[in-house]
Write a protein that holds these residues in place. Structure first.
Motif, PDB file in Angstrom:
ATOM      1  N   ALA A 118       2.349   1.598  -3.520  1.00  0.00           N
ATOM      2  CA  ALA A 118       1.340   2.073  -4.472  1.00  0.00           C
ATOM      3  C   ALA A 118       1.143   3.575  -4.353  1.00  0.00           C
ATOM      4  N   ARG A 119       1.333   4.071  -3.147  1.00  0.00           N
ATOM      5  CA  ARG A 119       1.142   5.510  -2.914  1.00  0.00           C
ATOM      6  C   ARG A 119       2.364   6.331  -3.272  1.00  0.00           C
ATOM      7  N   GLN A 132       1.373  -1.639   7.827  1.00  0.00           N
ATOM      8  CA  GLN A 132       0.130  -0.945   7.503  1.00  0.00           C
ATOM      9  C   GLN A 132       0.326   0.192   6.502  1.00  0.00           C
ATOM     10  N   GLY A 133       1.558   0.355   5.982  1.00  0.00           N
ATOM     11  CA  GLY A 133       1.780   1.296   4.895  1.00  0.00           C
ATOM     12  C   GLY A 133       2.133   2.711   5.294  1.00  0.00           C
ATOM     13  N   SER A 145       0.827  -1.212   0.000  1.00  0.00           N
ATOM     14  CA  SER A 145       0.000   0.000   0.000  1.00  0.00           C
ATOM     15  C   SER A 145       0.859   1.260   0.000  1.00  0.00           C
ATOM     16  N   TYR A 146       1.996   1.212   0.723  1.00  0.00           N
ATOM     17  CA  TYR A 146       2.899   2.366   0.700  1.00  0.00           C
ATOM     18  C   TYR A 146       3.523   2.539  -0.682  1.00  0.00           C
TER      19      TYR A 146
END
Length: 292
Positions: A175-176, A232-233, A172-173
């Motif tokens: 992707a951001r 958790q990103g 998730s990190y």
């Protein structure tokens, strides 16, 4: 020729019996790369090749076949020694306190603690999950596992492992913020603070990772909490590879870069020389880390 290490001989025997590195690694409860390094180290110390690859299997060379029965005799002797020591260990009782970081306590130590429970079932084990060496100095622990060598002369210290670490982040990190393409590119990324921002900055600078406090916007002095923030990103974290082996939800970054290396020190009081309880646990931990 260097004197062979018994751990390496055991790796040779298991590989000869199993026929593949993967099967031998499972038998010894090791990772395949670790087992491969142990076999290679034995070949280097003996100055001979022990195996040759035949398809997916490994076959003994002439030298390997010649050395195999000698190795088996050593194994028989070691088994006899262990049986005698086991009888001694069965009678050991009391409480042993081991202090290690919360990450090592949760992710690295459980396998060796299982072995310890089998060898000394009457021994009580108390894990002090903390990062402060003063736990040992105040006699709040019998044995400490640390990444910094203590310098107090009244302590006995042994380097038991050169561990490795890499940078990790959650999908998730990434992707951001995207994948960093180099160590230098990490300076524009967000990092999770594991309790001491300045120490992290000073440790990473020689590696070419130049960070400031602005890179660390979130963190915790609890390693478990900080690692969960990475998962958790919230940002990137540098983490020991043996911890990540038992974790999930992260990806290794910069896979072409060499690992970050750091020492693992095993420390205890001078009581090691007179306490069977401390000696048993100290030696077991030393063997466990040396085999990794």
């Amino acid at each position: 020729m260097n004197k062979p290490d018994w751990t390496h001989i055991r790796a040779f025997l298991a590989t000869a019996d199993a026929g593949t590195l993967s099967a031998a690694a499972r038998q010894l409860n090791l990772t395949q790369p670790t087992l491969s390094r142990q076999v290679s180290a034995l070949e280097e110390s003996l100055g001979v090749m022990l195996f040759e690859r035949l398809g997916r299997r490994l076959a003994l060379t002439d030298a390997g076949r010649e050395l195999l029965p000698h190795g088996r005799k050593m194994l028989e002797g070691a088994d006899g020694l262990c049986l005698a020591a086991s009888a001694q260990a069965q009678s050991i009782e009391g409480t042993i306190r081991i202090t290690a970081s919360d990450m090592m306590s949760a992710f690295v130590l459980p396998p060796v603690l299982q072995i310890l429970r089998q060898q000394a079932p009457r021994l009580s084990i108390d894990i002090v999950a903390a990062n402060d060496i003063r736990d040992l100095m105040r006699r709040e622990a019998d044995i400490a596992i640390r990444h910094v060598r203590p310098d107090q002369p009244e302590l006995i210290t042994r380097l038991v492992q050169e561990a490795t670490a890499h940078f990790y982040a959650a999908p998730s990190y990434l992707a951001r913020r995207g994948q960093p393409g180099s160590l230098a590119a990490l300076s524009s990324h967000e990092f999770v603070n594991f309790g001491d921002i300045q120490r992290s900055i000073e440790f990473l600078a020689p590696l070419g990772v130049h960070l400031t406090p602005d890179n660390f916007r979130i963190g915790s002095n609890s390693g478990l909490a900080a690692w969960e923030l990475v998962r958790q990103g919230f940002g990137i974290g540098a983490m020991a590879d043996d911890v990540v082996e038992h974790s999930s939800g992260v990806e290794r970054l910069l896979t072409d870069q060499p690992p970050i290396r750091f020492p693992v020190w095993l420390t205890t009081h001078r009581e090691l020389h007179s306490s069977r309880r401390i000696r048993l646990v100290y030696d077991l931990l030393a063997e466990f880390f040396a085999a990794k």
